[in-house]
Design a protein around this motif. Sequence first.
Motif, PDB file in Angstrom:
ATOM      1  N   PHE A 140       0.836  -1.193   0.000  1.00 63.62           N
ATOM      2  CA  PHE A 140       0.000   0.000   0.000  1.00 63.62           C
ATOM      3  C   PHE A 140       0.876   1.250   0.000  1.00 63.62           C
ATOM      4  N   VAL A 141       0.531   2.199  -0.847  1.00 62.00           N
ATOM      5  CA  VAL A 141       1.274   3.461  -0.912  1.00 62.00           C
ATOM      6  C   VAL A 141       0.344   4.596  -0.463  1.00 62.00           C
ATOM      7  N   ASP A 142      -0.572   4.239   0.427  1.00 63.34           N
ATOM      8  CA  ASP A 142      -1.587   5.178   0.896  1.00 63.34           C
ATOM      9  C   ASP A 142      -1.173   5.890   2.180  1.00 63.34           C
ATOM     10  N   HIS A 143      -1.937   6.903   2.509  1.00 65.34           N
ATOM     11  CA  HIS A 143      -1.796   7.622   3.782  1.00 65.34           C
ATOM     12  C   HIS A 143      -3.176   7.704   4.426  1.00 65.34           C
ATOM     13  N   ILE A 144      -3.219   7.546   5.732  1.00 67.91           N
ATOM     14  CA  ILE A 144      -4.460   7.790   6.459  1.00 67.91           C
ATOM     15  C   ILE A 144      -4.563   9.289   6.712  1.00 67.91           C
ATOM     16  N   ILE A 145      -5.675   9.865   6.303  1.00 67.45           N
ATOM     17  CA  ILE A 145      -5.939  11.293   6.472  1.00 67.45           C
ATOM     18  C   ILE A 145      -7.016  11.444   7.540  1.00 67.45           C
ATOM     19  N   SER A 146      -6.849  12.406   8.445  1.00 69.94           N
ATOM     20  CA  SER A 146      -7.842  12.587   9.497  1.00 69.94           C
ATOM     21  C   SER A 146      -8.166  14.068   9.690  1.00 69.94           C
ATOM     22  N   GLY A 157     -14.693   6.079   9.293  1.00 70.87           N
ATOM     23  CA  GLY A 157     -13.720   6.192   8.209  1.00 70.87           C
ATOM     24  C   GLY A 157     -14.399   6.038   6.861  1.00 70.87           C
ATOM     25  N   GLY A 158     -13.913   6.766   5.881  1.00 75.64           N
ATOM     26  CA  GLY A 158     -14.496   6.699   4.542  1.00 75.64           C
ATOM     27  C   GLY A 158     -13.576   6.003   3.554  1.00 75.64           C
ATOM     28  N   VAL A 159     -14.154   5.162   2.708  1.00 74.82           N
ATOM     29  CA  VAL A 159     -13.396   4.493   1.646  1.00 74.82           C
ATOM     30  C   VAL A 159     -14.177   4.622   0.341  1.00 74.82           C
ATOM     31  N   ASN A 160     -13.563   4.184  -0.748  1.00 75.81           N
ATOM     32  CA  ASN A 160     -14.229   4.263  -2.047  1.00 75.81           C
ATOM     33  C   ASN A 160     -15.480   3.382  -2.055  1.00 75.81           C
ATOM     34  N   ARG A 161     -15.255   2.055  -2.014  1.00 70.74           N
ATOM     35  CA  ARG A 161     -16.343   1.079  -1.926  1.00 70.74           C
ATOM     36  C   ARG A 161     -15.939   0.008  -0.926  1.00 70.74           C
ATOM     37  N   LEU A 162     -16.889  -0.592  -0.258  1.00 75.54           N
ATOM     38  CA  LEU A 162     -16.587  -1.709   0.633  1.00 75.54           C
ATOM     39  C   LEU A 162     -16.075  -2.871  -0.218  1.00 75.54           C
ATOM     40  N   GLY A 163     -14.962  -3.446   0.203  1.00 74.48           N
ATOM     41  CA  GLY A 163     -14.361  -4.524  -0.586  1.00 74.48           C
ATOM     42  C   GLY A 163     -13.341  -4.036  -1.588  1.00 74.48           C
ATOM     43  N   SER A 164     -13.206  -2.719  -1.737  1.00 79.34           N
ATOM     44  CA  SER A 164     -12.230  -2.151  -2.672  1.00 79.34           C
ATOM     45  C   SER A 164     -10.842  -2.154  -2.038  1.00 79.34           C
ATOM     46  N   LEU A 170      -9.773  -2.360   1.967  1.00 75.29           N
ATOM     47  CA  LEU A 170      -8.880  -3.381   2.513  1.00 75.29           C
ATOM     48  C   LEU A 170      -7.631  -2.744   3.127  1.00 75.29           C
ATOM     49  N   GLY A 171      -7.065  -1.763   2.415  1.00 75.72           N
ATOM     50  CA  GLY A 171      -5.856  -1.098   2.906  1.00 75.72           C
ATOM     51  C   GLY A 171      -6.086  -0.436   4.253  1.00 75.72           C
ATOM     52  N   LEU A 172      -7.220   0.233   4.385  1.00 79.58           N
ATOM     53  CA  LEU A 172      -7.526   0.905   5.643  1.00 79.58           C
ATOM     54  C   LEU A 172      -7.719  -0.108   6.766  1.00 79.58           C
ATOM     55  N   ARG A 173      -8.426  -1.183   6.489  1.00 78.78           N
ATOM     56  CA  ARG A 173      -8.692  -2.192   7.517  1.00 78.78           C
ATOM     57  C   ARG A 173      -7.395  -2.881   7.969  1.00 78.78           C
TER      58      ARG A 173
END
Length: 329
Positions: free
Chosen positions: A108-114, A129-136, A140-143
């Motif tokens: 994952f090359v993501d960042h958690i934004i708050s 928390g907000g994500v694009n779609r559940l299962g996307s 998964l990256g956030l979880r």
Amino acid sequence: MLQTTLTLLVILVGWLGQTSQAAAQEKLRLAWAGFSPTNSPIWVIEDRKLLQKQGVDPEIIAINASPTVLQALLANEIDAASISVTTLTSSRLAGADTVMMVGVVPTFVDHIISLSNITKIEQLKGKIGGVNRLGSTSDLGLRLALRKLGIDPEKDVKIIPVGGNPERFAALSKGVTQFTIMPEPFLTQAEKLGFRNFYNVSELKIPFWWNGILTRDSIIKSHRPLMLKLARAMIEAIHIIKTEKDYAIKLFKKNLGVNDPQGLERAYKDYSSIFPEAPYPTPDGVKTMLDDLAPKNPKAASADPAAFVDQSLIKEIDSSGFIKQLYKK
């Protein structure tokens, strides 16, 4: 009269030669989903005509969502696709012969934004928390990241689907959510809007194929030389991104519609360093996804991660010395 006849013959021979050459070119239908630097090697392939140089006439298509790309692949409307391992695992567990032939982004090359008032991990508890779609991939990256950080994504927080990056920004601004996940170059935009760069998920080094080239076992079997050309073009495109910084940043800017120099610079740093020189689609990145699915899906618990990848194409190209020659090793 003789001169006119000769001229017509020359034109005819030239036209026949061009027609024969066009007919001899192989066709390749390649789709990609998601306006993210994860797909930048595809942009390079298209912009630099890397497939045409190998005698391939490509049709490169941008499609909004990975499920739509998968449907096109299974319907034989495309030959390969640049999408995530979430699509790969769900389809193969359901009986499809989808397989990853090139690994592009191995974590994952993501960042958690708050929101700005959230400064500690434990403060995420009880938040949304907000994500694009559940299962996307974002979901998964956030979880997975939350779990690594000691937060139970099923009990300690609530995760909801809100859409793409603009929608996630809007949800934060309106207080619908208090944190989200997204990659560069959008992180800089988030900071300018007053949100906090809470955590760099890449530091957790979670093995996961965020993005890769998927095809089908049957396509590799019936069109292996063509798939080898695609794999070779991907390797060359990754090399171009790693070694031609200014060009890569311009391509990011063009395809992402982002003009912020700082964000583009940070995006280049994140992705150019993570793209593998030899993009073997290793099973460990698939295993992470299968392990996550296992509690709810018995098929995932018993599945062999190695069955989801085909490393033979990269291995053949690597053995030929092509990669060493590119990087002059």
